[in-house]
Enzyme design. Structure first.
Site, PDB file in Angstrom:
ATOM      1  N   GLU B 244      12.427   5.713  55.442  1.00  0.00           N
ATOM      2  CA  GLU B 244      12.007   4.829  54.350  1.00  0.00           C
ATOM      3  C   GLU B 244      13.071   4.781  53.253  1.00  0.00           C
ATOM      4  O   GLU B 244      13.449   3.706  52.785  1.00  0.00           O
ATOM      5  CB  GLU B 244      10.653   5.299  53.786  1.00  0.00           C
ATOM      6  N   ARG B 270      23.747 -23.415  31.335  1.00  0.00           N
ATOM      7  CA  ARG B 270      23.167 -23.297  29.981  1.00  0.00           C
ATOM      8  C   ARG B 270      24.289 -23.259  28.940  1.00  0.00           C
ATOM      9  O   ARG B 270      25.186 -22.408  29.011  1.00  0.00           O
ATOM     10  CB  ARG B 270      22.339 -22.005  29.908  1.00  0.00           C
ATOM     11  N   GLN B 281      32.181 -13.536  27.009  1.00  0.00           N
ATOM     12  CA  GLN B 281      32.500 -12.333  27.803  1.00  0.00           C
ATOM     13  C   GLN B 281      31.319 -11.364  27.898  1.00  0.00           C
ATOM     14  O   GLN B 281      31.164 -10.665  28.891  1.00  0.00           O
ATOM     15  CB  GLN B 281      33.717 -11.630  27.209  1.00  0.00           C
TER      16      GLN B 281
END
Ligand SMILES: Cc1cc2nc3c(=O)[nH]c(=O)nc-3n(C[C@H](O)[C@H](O)[C@H](O)COP(=O)(O)OP(=O)(O)OC[C@H]3O[C@@H](n4cnc5c(N)ncnc54)[C@H](O)[C@@H]3O)c2cc1C
Lengths: 84, 381
Positions: B244, B270, B281
């Site tokens: 797992e 955007r 940055q």
């Protein structure tokens, strides 16, 4: 072929240094119970299996990492020996 | 180490991503709100062979190696935004199928594995209890042998898939005095007398993955329902958890890639202060960090699976993969919310859901603290 005595010595040394540090080496006999006495707990078992696989270039199967195969230094050595 | 995919592997990976994107995402927002599991999606994944990936062919699976398995699950996670469905599939694979393959008798494998691979059956495991989580082997549920049967008593919490499961692997102690050495595993069917799935638990994320609690009140199972020997629970659970930890976040790596692409597109589109926000940055560096986390997570995922395929025990590597990928997934999901600004906080943009889904990965299969404890011990500390 690595002799059984050599496997036993190596396993004993590993168990003493990893899980029984400070204990008297003579107290750890080939038949001293490790799993049932709680010396080998779940994480310690992972460490031991990793050590055996690396040290002796063997593969321990999932179902072999149990009390029947790892309870004593003798059992552990027999398991390793059966794979060499 | 060669991580290039063969044509067959590449085809499987592409098929998983395509099917997931085309068929598993519709209606997710509503399903999430209602906490509804997609049985249809479950079956579709099974048709593609997902649930049976690493089960041997003679038992209804694909017999794939570990690297192929995580490679396909990664692409499933990339295409499927329903992280809850992917999580349910993983719980079924690692906590029930894998122990059945390694510890089951021929009879048990023949009886259960084909249905678990085909999607006809749903499974999971029940280890955690109200008083035992990280310290799993201190569980208090007991199993008492009576002739050819075991009688189980106790209660279990956090059982993934319980409300929809046909078969659960329940851990109980046959001899509490032996503590961990008494822990044993039992295949318990949904209609076993004395078993009650008490309620569907509401969670922070992964809401489409059903979770329940179990109450075992003189719950009787036949002696043949024991998986492995009496006292083999710890060995079996270690095997299950190692699979797992090494594999469960394959889908998370895919999700991180999907998130990164969404964020890069958003940062390019955007505009603020007269330019795309990706030109700032401080925003770009978040995207670079997301990229770095994705690549290191993927490398750890592949390397760990590759080591397993070499026949190595991977206790340390599996814990490391689980720790690193879960932490990376959460941090990248947090960055994704930040990059989307206020919109990232709104459900419509689907980024906040990714963060809530990712958070669980730090807890299940052992918390990040427990992974660190295991790694430190295996480093010889
Ligand atoms: C989404 C999800 C799905 C799950 N699915 C299942 C399932 O299908 N079956 C199942 O059996 N369980 C399942 N679990 C339960 C999960 O395995 C446990 O939540 C987990 O092991 C932690 O146990 P706990 O919640 O009791 O926390 P606790 O063990 O009480 O831990 C509380 C805090 O203490 C810390 N802590 C505990 N011990 C130590 C230590 N030795 N060193 C340092 N810190 C420590 C933990 O890291 C944690 O921060 C699931 C959990 C989640 C969130």
């Amino acid at each position: 072929m690595v002799p059984k005595e050599q496997i036993q010595a190596s396993v004993k040394q590993f168990i003493l240094s990893e899980f029984l540090s400070g204990e008297d080496a003579d107290e750890l006999e080939p038949t001293t119970p490790l799993v049932s006495a709680g010396i080998l707990d779940s994480i310690a078992t992972l460490k031991l299996v990793t050590f055996l696989e690396e040290q002796f270039s063997v593969q321990i199967e999932a179902h072999e990492a149990d009390v029947d195969h790892l309870n004593t230094v003798e059992d552990i050595s027999n398991l390793v020996l059966s794979k060499l | 180490m060669d991580f290039s995919w063969t044509p067959e592997q590449a085809e499987l990976r592409a098929a998983a991503a395509e099917m997931a994107a085309a068929e598993l995402n519709e209606g997710l927002a509503e399903r999430e709100k209602a906490g509804t599991f997609s049985l249809e999606g479950w079956r579709r994944c099974a048709e593609l062979g997902i649930q049976g990936l690493c089960v041997p062919e003679e038992h209804g699976g694909a017999g794939a190696d570990a690297l192929t398995t995580v490679g396909v699950l990664e692409r499933l996670g990339y295409g499927c935004k329903d992280n809850g469905l992917v999580f349910s599939i993983n719980a079924h694979m690692w906590t029930l199928q894998v122990p059945l393959v390694a510890f089951g008798s021929e009879e048990q494998k023949r009886r259960w594995l084909p249905g678990l691979c085909s999607g006809a059956l749903i499974g999971g495991n029940a280890m955690s209890e109200p008083a035992s989580g990280s310290d799993a082997y201190s569980l208090q549920t007991t199993a008492v042998r009576r002739d050819d049967r075991y009688v189980l008593n106790g209660s279990k919490v956090f059982v993934t898939n319980a409300p929809v499961a046909d078969l659960l692997l329940v851990f109980a102690n046959v001899d509490p005095e032996r503590r961990p050495s008494g822990v044993s595993a039992f295949l318990v069917e949904r209609d076993a007398p004395g078993l009650t799935v008490t309620r569907q638990v509401e969670k922070m994320g992964l809401k489409t993955s059903p979770m329940g609690e179990l109450f075992l009140d003189d719950c009787e199972v036949s002696a043949e329902a024991r998986l492995g020997k009496e006292g083999a629970g710890q060995t079996l659970f270690t095997h299950s958890m190692t699979w797992e930890r090494s594999s469960i976040l394959a889908g998370g790596v895919g999700a991180m890639e999907r998130l990164l692409e969404t964020c890069v597109a958003y940062a390019k589109g955007r505009e603020q202060f007269g330019q795309a926000i990706g030109k700032f940055q401080l925003v770009a560096s978040k995207l670079v960090d997301m990229k770095a986390r994705l690549e290191t997570s993927r490398a750890l995922l592949y390397k760990t699976a590759w080591l397993r395929d070499q026949g190595r025990s991977i206790f340390l590597e599996a814990a490391l993969a689980k720790l690193e990928i879960s932490e990376a997934w959460v941090r990248s999901a947090q960055d994704a919310v930040a990059i989307h600004g206020g919109y990232g906080y709104m459900c419509e943009y689907e980024v906040e859901r990714e963060l809530r889904d990712a958070m669980g990965s730090r807890l299940y299969s052992g918390t990040s603290e427990i992974q660190r404890t295991i790694i430190a011990a295996l480093m010889g500390l």
